[in-house]
Design a protein around this motif. Sequence first.
Motif, PDB file in Angstrom:
ATOM      1  N   MET A 174       0.827  -1.219   0.000  1.00 42.96           N
ATOM      2  CA  MET A 174       0.000   0.000   0.000  1.00 42.96           C
ATOM      3  C   MET A 174       0.861   1.269   0.000  1.00 42.96           C
ATOM      4  SD  MET A 174      -2.992  -1.010  -0.416  1.00 42.96           S
ATOM      5  CE  MET A 174      -3.775   0.585  -0.295  1.00 42.96           C
ATOM      6  N   ASP A 175       2.066   1.177   0.553  1.00 44.62           N
ATOM      7  CA  ASP A 175       2.892   2.392   0.606  1.00 44.62           C
ATOM      8  C   ASP A 175       3.481   2.774  -0.760  1.00 44.62           C
ATOM      9  OD1 ASP A 175       4.837   0.464   0.365  1.00 44.62           O
ATOM     10  OD2 ASP A 175       5.825   0.900   2.284  1.00 44.62           O
ATOM     11  N   HIS A 176       3.221   1.972  -1.794  1.00 45.87           N
ATOM     12  CA  HIS A 176       3.606   2.372  -3.147  1.00 45.87           C
ATOM     13  C   HIS A 176       2.594   3.364  -3.734  1.00 45.87           C
ATOM     14  CE1 HIS A 176       6.408  -1.047  -3.135  1.00 45.87           C
ATOM     15  NE2 HIS A 176       6.963  -0.498  -4.186  1.00 45.87           N
ATOM     16  N   LEU A 177       1.426   3.436  -3.130  1.00 46.28           N
ATOM     17  CA  LEU A 177       0.343   4.256  -3.685  1.00 46.28           C
ATOM     18  C   LEU A 177       0.291   5.624  -3.013  1.00 46.28           C
ATOM     19  CD1 LEU A 177      -2.431   1.494  -3.846  1.00 46.28           C
ATOM     20  CD2 LEU A 177      -0.834   2.219  -5.664  1.00 46.28           C
ATOM     21  N   VAL A 178      -0.348   6.567  -3.684  1.00 51.02           N
ATOM     22  CA  VAL A 178      -0.525   7.926  -3.168  1.00 51.02           C
ATOM     23  C   VAL A 178      -1.071   7.864  -1.735  1.00 51.02           C
ATOM     24  CG1 VAL A 178      -1.860  10.043  -3.496  1.00 51.02           C
ATOM     25  CG2 VAL A 178      -0.955   8.829  -5.480  1.00 51.02           C
ATOM     26  N   ASP A 179      -0.507   8.686  -0.878  1.00 51.87           N
ATOM     27  CA  ASP A 179      -0.908   8.688   0.539  1.00 51.87           C
ATOM     28  C   ASP A 179      -2.365   9.111   0.722  1.00 51.87           C
ATOM     29  OD1 ASP A 179       1.574   7.884   1.527  1.00 51.87           O
ATOM     30  OD2 ASP A 179       2.329   9.948   1.558  1.00 51.87           O
ATOM     31  N   ASP A 180      -2.987   8.562   1.743  1.00 52.82           N
ATOM     32  CA  ASP A 180      -4.298   9.007   2.247  1.00 52.82           C
ATOM     33  C   ASP A 180      -5.442   8.874   1.246  1.00 52.82           C
ATOM     34  OD1 ASP A 180      -2.984   9.772   4.620  1.00 52.82           O
ATOM     35  OD2 ASP A 180      -2.486  11.734   3.747  1.00 52.82           O
ATOM     36  N   LEU A 181      -5.296   7.983   0.267  1.00 52.93           N
ATOM     37  CA  LEU A 181      -6.357   7.834  -0.723  1.00 52.93           C
ATOM     38  C   LEU A 181      -7.014   6.460  -0.624  1.00 52.93           C
ATOM     39  CD1 LEU A 181      -7.310   9.901  -2.758  1.00 52.93           C
ATOM     40  CD2 LEU A 181      -5.909   8.800  -4.495  1.00 52.93           C
ATOM     41  N   PHE A 182      -6.208   5.447  -0.406  1.00 48.57           N
ATOM     42  CA  PHE A 182      -6.731   4.086  -0.426  1.00 48.57           C
ATOM     43  C   PHE A 182      -7.050   3.578   0.978  1.00 48.57           C
ATOM     44  CE2 PHE A 182      -4.939   4.458  -4.587  1.00 48.57           C
ATOM     45  CZ  PHE A 182      -5.764   3.673  -5.380  1.00 48.57           C
ATOM     46  N   ASP A 183      -8.103   2.762   1.009  1.00 48.02           N
ATOM     47  CA  ASP A 183      -8.534   2.168   2.269  1.00 48.02           C
ATOM     48  C   ASP A 183      -8.014   0.738   2.424  1.00 48.02           C
ATOM     49  OD1 ASP A 183     -10.871   4.105   1.218  1.00 48.02           O
ATOM     50  OD2 ASP A 183     -10.698   4.221   3.399  1.00 48.02           O
ATOM     51  N   GLY A 184      -7.267   0.277   1.432  1.00 49.60           N
ATOM     52  CA  GLY A 184      -6.689  -1.056   1.511  1.00 49.60           C
ATOM     53  C   GLY A 184      -6.791  -1.777   0.183  1.00 49.60           C
ATOM     54  N   MET A 185      -6.476  -3.078   0.231  1.00 48.89           N
ATOM     55  CA  MET A 185      -6.594  -3.920  -0.971  1.00 48.89           C
ATOM     56  C   MET A 185      -7.872  -4.742  -0.864  1.00 48.89           C
ATOM     57  SD  MET A 185      -2.836  -5.490  -1.634  1.00 48.89           S
ATOM     58  CE  MET A 185      -1.402  -4.714  -0.890  1.00 48.89           C
ATOM     59  N   LEU A 186      -8.363  -5.152  -2.030  1.00 48.87           N
ATOM     60  CA  LEU A 186      -9.609  -5.910  -2.055  1.00 48.87           C
ATOM     61  C   LEU A 186      -9.569  -6.861  -3.250  1.00 48.87           C
ATOM     62  CD1 LEU A 186     -12.282  -5.705  -0.356  1.00 48.87           C
ATOM     63  CD2 LEU A 186     -13.202  -4.324  -2.215  1.00 48.87           C
ATOM     64  N   GLY A 187     -10.219  -7.999  -3.126  1.00 48.73           N
ATOM     65  CA  GLY A 187     -10.345  -8.922  -4.249  1.00 48.73           C
ATOM     66  C   GLY A 187     -11.584  -8.601  -5.060  1.00 48.73           C
ATOM     67  N   LEU A 188     -11.560  -9.007  -6.323  1.00 50.30           N
ATOM     68  CA  LEU A 188     -12.678  -8.718  -7.223  1.00 50.30           C
ATOM     69  C   LEU A 188     -13.980  -9.380  -6.758  1.00 50.30           C
ATOM     70  CD1 LEU A 188     -13.674  -7.509  -9.905  1.00 50.30           C
ATOM     71  CD2 LEU A 188     -12.996  -9.635 -11.015  1.00 50.30           C
TER      72      LEU A 188
END
Lengths: 132, 73
Positions: A103-117
């Motif tokens: 997750m730390d590869h992504l823009v800060d403070d935007l994502f709530d986590g990873m999810l499966g389809l």
Amino acid sequence: MAAAPLYILLCSGEHEKIQMAAMLASVAAVSDRPVRVFVSMNAILAFEKGKSPAERYHGGEFSRLIMENKVPDAIELFGQGKMLGDLTMHACSMVMDLKKWEMDHLVDDLFDGMLGLTKFLADAETGELLTL
Amino acid sequence: MQTIDARGAFCPGPLMELIAALKLSAIGDQIEILSSDKGSAADVPEWVAKVGHKMVGVTDKGDHWSIIVEKAK
């Protein structure tokens, strides 16, 4: 009656589609509609931390016009939607695995986590699903 | 009355600026937004009706619109 949630499946890396997703997501969220965004495939590349707009966005005529004019940046629009409304964003776990990203590869403070389809699709049965 | 000059900003910039200002306002406060975005004159009243604030007025100023909204909740 509460509005049905809006589910956005964003998979295109094309700037115009990312911009449209950001506009839809932010305006719906500030209009009292829950929004759930799932980012997969080439779209995830636009959310890599530390990129300039020129590195982040690739598209056609409107990509150029968006960047040359005072059009709100897509990443900022998603952020405003989160700040002012009920908007969550999840990164597709498969593309994160393929890229070997955390997750730390992504823009800060935007994502709530990873999810499966599968989970996203199951949740999306409760609302309206848009794919970009 | 607070005035936000969003002239030159494109959709949905003026609306988002208005919403951010409303969030920091008290109930009864009025906010004027100046926008040259062609959609704002229709989009802002639509949003105001949807979320339950009060439209005070929309005025065509020639090269931009003056839109006044009162925070109602």
